[in-house]
Design an enzyme around this catalytic site. Structure first.
Site, PDB file in Angstrom:
ATOM      1  N   ARG A 212       0.824  -1.224   0.000  1.00 53.62           N
ATOM      2  CA  ARG A 212       0.000   0.000   0.000  1.00 53.62           C
ATOM      3  C   ARG A 212       0.852   1.267   0.000  1.00 53.62           C
ATOM      4  NH1 ARG A 212      -2.386   0.955   5.649  1.00 53.62           N
ATOM      5  NH2 ARG A 212      -0.204   1.553   5.844  1.00 53.62           N
ATOM      6  N   ARG A 225      12.778   4.971   0.544  1.00 54.42           N
ATOM      7  CA  ARG A 225      12.873   3.702   1.273  1.00 54.42           C
ATOM      8  C   ARG A 225      12.339   2.641   0.337  1.00 54.42           C
ATOM      9  NH1 ARG A 225       9.682   5.406   6.539  1.00 54.42           N
ATOM     10  NH2 ARG A 225       8.271   5.820   4.839  1.00 54.42           N
ATOM     11  N   PHE A 285      -8.665  -8.135  19.012  1.00 50.51           N
ATOM     12  CA  PHE A 285      -7.409  -7.378  18.882  1.00 50.51           C
ATOM     13  C   PHE A 285      -6.576  -7.926  17.712  1.00 50.51           C
ATOM     14  CE2 PHE A 285      -2.856  -7.491  20.037  1.00 50.51           C
ATOM     15  CZ  PHE A 285      -2.577  -6.132  20.042  1.00 50.51           C
TER      16      PHE A 285
HETATM   17  C1  IN0 Z   1       0.631  -4.553  15.775  1.00 49.17           C
HETATM   18  C2  IN0 Z   1      -0.370  -5.238  14.890  1.00 49.17           C
HETATM   19  C3  IN0 Z   1      -0.905  -6.539  15.442  1.00 49.17           C
HETATM   20  C4  IN0 Z   1      -2.102  -6.585  16.103  1.00 49.17           C
HETATM   21  C5  IN0 Z   1      -2.600  -7.816  16.565  1.00 49.17           C
HETATM   22  C6  IN0 Z   1      -1.920  -8.985  16.376  1.00 49.17           C
HETATM   23  C7  IN0 Z   1      -0.708  -8.979  15.705  1.00 49.17           C
HETATM   24  C8  IN0 Z   1       0.016 -10.169  15.502  1.00 49.17           C
HETATM   25  C9  IN0 Z   1       1.218 -10.142  14.833  1.00 49.17           C
HETATM   26  C10 IN0 Z   1       1.749  -8.937  14.412  1.00 49.17           C
HETATM   27  C11 IN0 Z   1       1.061  -7.761  14.593  1.00 49.17           C
HETATM   28  C12 IN0 Z   1      -0.172  -7.737  15.233  1.00 49.17           C
HETATM   29  O1  IN0 Z   1      -1.441  -4.416  14.471  1.00 49.17           O
HETATM   30  C13 IN0 Z   1      -1.194  -3.056  14.185  1.00 49.17           C
HETATM   31  C14 IN0 Z   1      -2.424  -2.411  13.594  1.00 49.17           C
HETATM   32  C15 IN0 Z   1      -2.326  -0.884  13.557  1.00 49.17           C
HETATM   33  O2  IN0 Z   1      -1.463  -0.306  14.168  1.00 49.17           O
HETATM   34  N1  IN0 Z   1      -3.174  -0.237  12.804  1.00 49.17           N
HETATM   35  C16 IN0 Z   1      -3.133   1.195  12.597  1.00 49.17           C
HETATM   36  C17 IN0 Z   1      -3.327   1.477  11.168  1.00 49.17           C
HETATM   37  C18 IN0 Z   1      -2.049   1.798  10.458  1.00 49.17           C
HETATM   38  O3  IN0 Z   1      -2.105   1.826   9.224  1.00 49.17           O
HETATM   39  O4  IN0 Z   1      -1.040   2.092  11.118  1.00 49.17           O
HETATM   40  C19 IN0 Z   1      -4.271   1.930  13.253  1.00 49.17           C
HETATM   41  O5  IN0 Z   1      -4.112   3.138  13.444  1.00 49.17           O
HETATM   42  O6  IN0 Z   1      -5.327   1.344  13.494  1.00 49.17           O
HETATM   43  C20 IN0 Z   1       0.036  -2.877  13.318  1.00 49.17           C
HETATM   44  O7  IN0 Z   1      -0.093  -2.484  12.164  1.00 49.17           O
HETATM   45  N2  IN0 Z   1       1.270  -3.130  13.873  1.00 49.17           N
HETATM   46  C21 IN0 Z   1       1.443  -3.554  15.207  1.00 49.17           C
HETATM   47  C22 IN0 Z   1       2.439  -2.952  15.991  1.00 49.17           C
HETATM   48  C23 IN0 Z   1       2.577  -3.286  17.332  1.00 49.17           C
HETATM   49  C24 IN0 Z   1       1.718  -4.220  17.875  1.00 49.17           C
HETATM   50 CL1  IN0 Z   1       1.843  -4.588  19.539  1.00 49.17          CL
HETATM   51  C25 IN0 Z   1       0.729  -4.863  17.120  1.00 49.17           C
HETATM   52  C26 IN0 Z   1       2.476  -2.823  13.078  1.00 49.17           C
HETATM   53  C27 IN0 Z   1       3.166  -4.014  12.328  1.00 49.17           C
HETATM   54  C28 IN0 Z   1       4.398  -3.454  11.620  1.00 49.17           C
HETATM   55  C29 IN0 Z   1       2.256  -4.619  11.267  1.00 49.17           C
HETATM   56  C30 IN0 Z   1       3.586  -5.098  13.293  1.00 49.17           C
END
Ligand code: IN0
Length: 412
Positions: A212, A225, A285
């Site tokens: 995306r 990047r 979640f």
């Molecule tokens: C996430 C993940 C996340 C959530 C739940 C289970 C997971 C299992 C494995 C890996 C990641 C998991 O979810 C978030 C979602 C998020 O931040 N959404 C943003 C939208 C956006 O575009 O940024 C929002 O504002 O709603 C996620 O993307 N990541 C993330 C980071 C830390 C944690 Cl604890 C959980 C980032 C990433 C890079 C995909 C791991």
């Protein structure tokens, strides 16, 4: 499209949107009184918006651990993302980051807007981290250490092969899956799920983000990047940035579809992982970002707009996903529907058409074999939408406003 236009086009978005707005307002009011926790939760709302709402619904101890884990990772990401920091400054910070989280004095100025505030006031995050239970602290430290080292490796190295791509995504997202599985287990409600399945959960999300965000990443100033692997894009163009030029549109879309097909490989693992979760709040979640990811891939597939601007799911559809993702049946339903949309977009002249279709068929078979596909609200847009209640209510509200406005004007 403005939000009113979007709601008129998708009237059943209206109620989920209003519900989401109300829930977000309510969650934003529930900021803890202690200054360090107050800072962490308000920061969480600023950097993650709708996702913060889903974190907020977790049980208290787990919620605090996930909030801190999320902010530590965002901070690490801010250092990695800041293309104005020289590699010889950045690498040692990334490698030592797992030690900085124990140090209330540590901070490093970088990033922009909310991320700059997070970095400047990182002492609040450290203070809150030091109040977490020992098993939570250990899991967060271990993942931060491995992720920092992995990010440092890729500061000095490009993503060449598909193996490099999987390795990079493992460091920045797969490890998040491993860490979360440990936190869920430590909270006492879940079995410890396998590293492979946990890794796939992160890879599917991260690969979707990388697809995306092509244009945003390539246009990054002062330096692009690049996360799309050379092994894939070199089949279509000579340089990665050539994908954004109009004369390469056909090749660009073929390359994009190749990237989406690669990401689809992780879906079956993700479905197994989610089916194994027991706690309803942990389930939501995990499931909401996954459904958002397959929805985003359905939107991006075969879509030249990925190379022209921002392609994001409309706010109303996000609200609908948050509202309608409660059980594993909802997840199978959503993956089935978005696979249907993807299948309808596969062009038989696409070089990977066969592979894409076969991956989508396998996903749909898993969803069908669950036996849980009946009685659900569909994400597939009908070609001739019927005017439903939400639309009629909306129309009445608009007509009333116009009527009230005209009456007021006449009396003046
Ligand atoms: C996430 C993940 C996340 C959530 C739940 C289970 C997971 C299992 C494995 C890996 C990641 C998991 O979810 C978030 C979602 C998020 O931040 N959404 C943003 C939208 C956006 O575009 O940024 C929002 O504002 O709603 C996620 O993307 N990541 C993330 C980071 C830390 C944690 Cl604890 C959980 C980032 C990433 C890079 C995909 C791991």
């Amino acid at each position: 499209m403005g939000s009113l236009g979007a709601v008129l086009k998708h009237p059943d978005d209206l109620f989920p949107l209003l519900k989401l707005k109300r829930a977000m307002k309510h969650a934003e009011k529930q900021i803890p009184p202690e200054p360090h926790w107050g800072f962490c939760y308000s920061m969480l709302h600023k950097v993650s918006r709708s996702f913060a709402l889903v974190i907020q619904q977790l049980d208290t101890n787990l919620r605090n651990a996930v909030c801190i884990f999320y902010l530590v990772l965002r901070a690490l990401d801010t250092v990695e993302d800041d293309t104005s920091i020289a590699a010889d400054v950045k690498v040692p910070i990334l490698i030592a980051f797992h030690r900085h989280i124990y140090d209330r004095e540590w901070h490093f100025a970088c990033g922009e807007k909310d991320y700059k505030v997070l970095m400047d006031q990182f002492h609040h995050v450290s203070t809150a981290f030091l109040e977490l239970g020992e098993s939570f602290q250990e899991a967060i430290e271990d993942i931060t250490k491995r992720m920092g080292a992995g990010m440092a490796k890729f500061i000095l190295k490009e993503v060449e092969t598909i193996d490099d791509y999987d390795e990079y995504c493992h460091y920045v997202a797969g490890l998040v899956g491993l860490g979360l599985s440990k936190l869920f287990h430590a909270s006492g409600t879940e079995d410890l799920l396998s590293d492979d399945l946990s890794n796939s959960m992160g890879l599917f999300l991260q690969k979707t983000n990388i697809i995306r965000d092509y244009l945003e990443d390539i246009n990054e100033i002062p330096k692009s990047r690049m996360f799309w692997p050379r092994q894939i894009w070199s089949k279509y163009v000579i340089k990665l940035e050539d994908l954004k030029y109009e004369e390469n549109s056909e090749k660009a879309v073929q390359c994009l579809n190749d990237m989406v097909t690669n990401a689809l490989m992780h879906v079956e693992d993700c479905l197994i992982y989610m089916a194994a979760l027991r706690d309803p709040a942990i389930f939501r979640f995990c499931a909401i970002p996954q459904v958002m990811a397959i929805g985003t891939l359905a939107l991006c597939y075969n879509n030249i707009e990925v190379f022209r601007g921002v392609v994001k799911m409309r706010r109303g559809l996000t609200a609908k996903v948050i509202d309608q993702t409660k059980t594993i049946a909802d997840v199978y339903g959503a993956f089935f529907d978005f696979s249907c949309i993807l299948k309808s977009k596969v062009d038989m002249n696409d070089p990977n058409a066969e592979k894409t279709r076969s991956r989508l068929n396998a996903i749909q078979k898993t969803c069908r074999d669950s036996g849980l596909l009946n009685q659900r609200k569909s994400y597939v847009v009908k070609s001739n939408p019927r005017y439903n209640t939400a639309f009629i209510v909306m129309l009445i509200i608009i007509l009333s406003v116009i009527f009230a406005y005209l009456s007021a004007k006449r009396t003046n």
